[in-house]
Design an enzyme around this catalytic site. Structure first.
Site, PDB file in Angstrom:
ATOM      1  CG  ASP A 221    -104.903 -52.353   5.977  1.00 39.33           C
ATOM      2  OD1 ASP A 221    -104.909 -51.750   7.066  1.00 39.33           O
ATOM      3  OD2 ASP A 221    -104.352 -53.461   5.808  1.00 39.33           O
TER       4      ASP A 221
ATOM      5  CE  LYS B 286    -102.930 -56.744   7.697  1.00 36.97           C
ATOM      6  NZ  LYS B 286    -102.522 -55.485   7.075  1.00 36.97           N
TER       7      LYS B 286
END
Ligand code: NAP
Length: 283
Positions: free
Chosen positions: A108, A72
Site C-alpha cells: 500500500d 491485514k
C-alpha cells in the site's frame, strides 16, 4: 500437436466483505495483456477461517494472495517471512509464495510512494497525513523510509493517532508529530504534501466532506486522496480548483497491484492497461 497445460496459476484476494473489491478486474486485465493464463479469485473469508484459508492456498499451490479488511494484521502470524516494510508497518496486504515459503509484503505505502515520486523526490519534504488507520500507517512508514523530513499525523481518535506516532517513531525518531483532528484542519504554511488517508468519500458516501480548510491549500502543495472509488472525490475536485497538483487513489491502487504482479510473476505489467480496466468498471 504441441503439449499444452490446462492448469492455471492462481492468485486472489481474501477479505470480508470482499464483493465490492475491484482488484480482480485490473489484475486479470494485466495477465491477459501479458499473455499469462493466470486467474485472480475474489474470495470471501471470515476472520475465524483465515488460518484454514492460508493452509488451503499453500495446499493448492496458489502463487500469492492479497489480504484486505479485516485480515491485514491477523495474517502476519500465519506467514513464514516478512519484508522489513511489512514488519515496520505491522500489516501485510500481499503474500507471495517463494518455494514452499510464504513471504508477507505491504504494497500500500509503496504504491502510494510511486505515485508521489512521479512528481519528484520526497526527501526532506514535509507531509500532513489525515487519518491513522491501515492506509495511513503504510503511507507514513514508507514516506519516512524514503527520507521525508517531517510528518504530521492528524486523526479524530487520539488513541489511534498516538499508536501510529509510536510506529513512526520506531522507523525514524523525532520526525513525526500528532495533532488531534477537531473542526476544519488548517494546513500549515510550508507543507509540501497533504494526504487524505481516511475512508471519507468512499462509494457510496461520495459527497461526504473531508473536514479541511480548503483556503489553507496552496498551489505548490501536492494533495493526494487514497479513495479509489470514485477517483474524482470531492477533495480531488476542490484541491484541483485551488491550483494544487492532485493525485487520486487509483494511482496508488494500480501501483500496489503492479508490485504484487511483479512479486508473483517476476514480470512487469502495463499500469495503463490496469488503470483503464478500473476506469471502465467505475464508469
Ligand atoms: N487506493 C488504494 O490503493 C488504497 C489502499 C488501501 C486503502 N485505501 C483506502 O483507504 C481508506 C482507509 O482505509 P484503512 O484501511 O486505513 O481504514 P481504517 O484502518 O478503518 O482507518 C480509517 C481512518 O479513517 C478515519 N475516519 C473515518 N471516518 C472519519 C470521519 N468521518 N472523520 C474523521 N476521520 C475519519 C479513522 O479515524 P478514527 O481513528 O478517528 O476512527 C481512521 O483514521 C479506505 O477508504 C480504503 O478504500 C486505498
Amino acid at each position: 500437436m504441441a503439449a499444452r497445460s490446462f492448469k492455471q496459476e492462481l492468485v486472489g484476494v481474501f477479505g470480508q466483505p470482499v464483493a465490492e473489491n475491484p482488484t480482480q478486474v485490473m489484475i486479470e486485465a494485466a495477465f491477459r495483456q501479458m499473455g499469462l493464463d493466470w486467474r485472480y479469485l475474489t474470495l470471501e473469508v471470515a476472520p475465524k477461517d483465515l488460518p484454514a484459508a492460508i493452509a488451503g492456498m499453500r495446499a493448492m499451490g496458489f502463487r500469492g494472495i492479497n489480504c484486505t479488511i479485516p485480515h491485514k494484521v491477523a495474517v502476519v502470524s500465519l506467514l513464514d517471512e516478512l519484508t522489513p516494510a511489512a514488519r515496520a508497518i505491522g500489516a501485510v496486504n500481499c503474500v507471495a509464495r517463494q518455494g514452499d515459503k510464504l513471504l508477507g509484503e505491504n504494497t500500500d505505502g509503496k504504491g502510494f510512494l510511486q505515485s508521489v515520486q512521479a512528481q519528484g523526490s520526497v526527501k526532506g519534504k514535509s507531509a500532513v497525513i489525515l487519518g491513522a488507520g491501515g492506509a495511513a500507517r503504510a503511507i507514513g512508514v514508507e514516506l519516512l523510509r524514503a527520507g521525508a523530513g517531517s510528518l504530521t499525523v492528524v486523526n479524530r481518535s487520539e488513541a489511534r493517532g498516538q499508536e501510529l506516532l509510536q510506529v513512526l517513531e520506531a522507523v525514524a525518531p523525532g520526525r513525526s508529530t500528532f495533532t488531534r483532528w477537531v473542526g476544519d484542519y488548517v494546513v500549515p504554511e510550508g507543507t509540501d504534501l497533504v494526504i487524505q488517508a481516511t475512508s471519507i468519500g468512499l462509494y457510496p458516501d461520495i459527497e461526504a466532506r473531508v473536514p479541511l480548510d480548503i483556503d489553507s491549500l496552496r498551489p505548490n502543495m501536492i494533495v493526494c486522496d487514497v479513495i479509489p472509488n470514485p477517483p474524482r472525490t470531492r477533495l480531488v475536485r476542490e484541491a484541483e480548483a485551488a491550483g494544487c497538483v492532485v493525485l487520486d487513489g487509483l494511482g496508488m491502487l494500480v501501483n500496489q497491484g503492479v508490485i504484487g504482479i511483479q512479486l508473483w510473476t517476476g514480470r512487469d505489467p502495463d499500469p495503463t492497461v490496469m488503470r483503464q480496466a478500473l476506469l471502465d468498471v467505475f464508469e
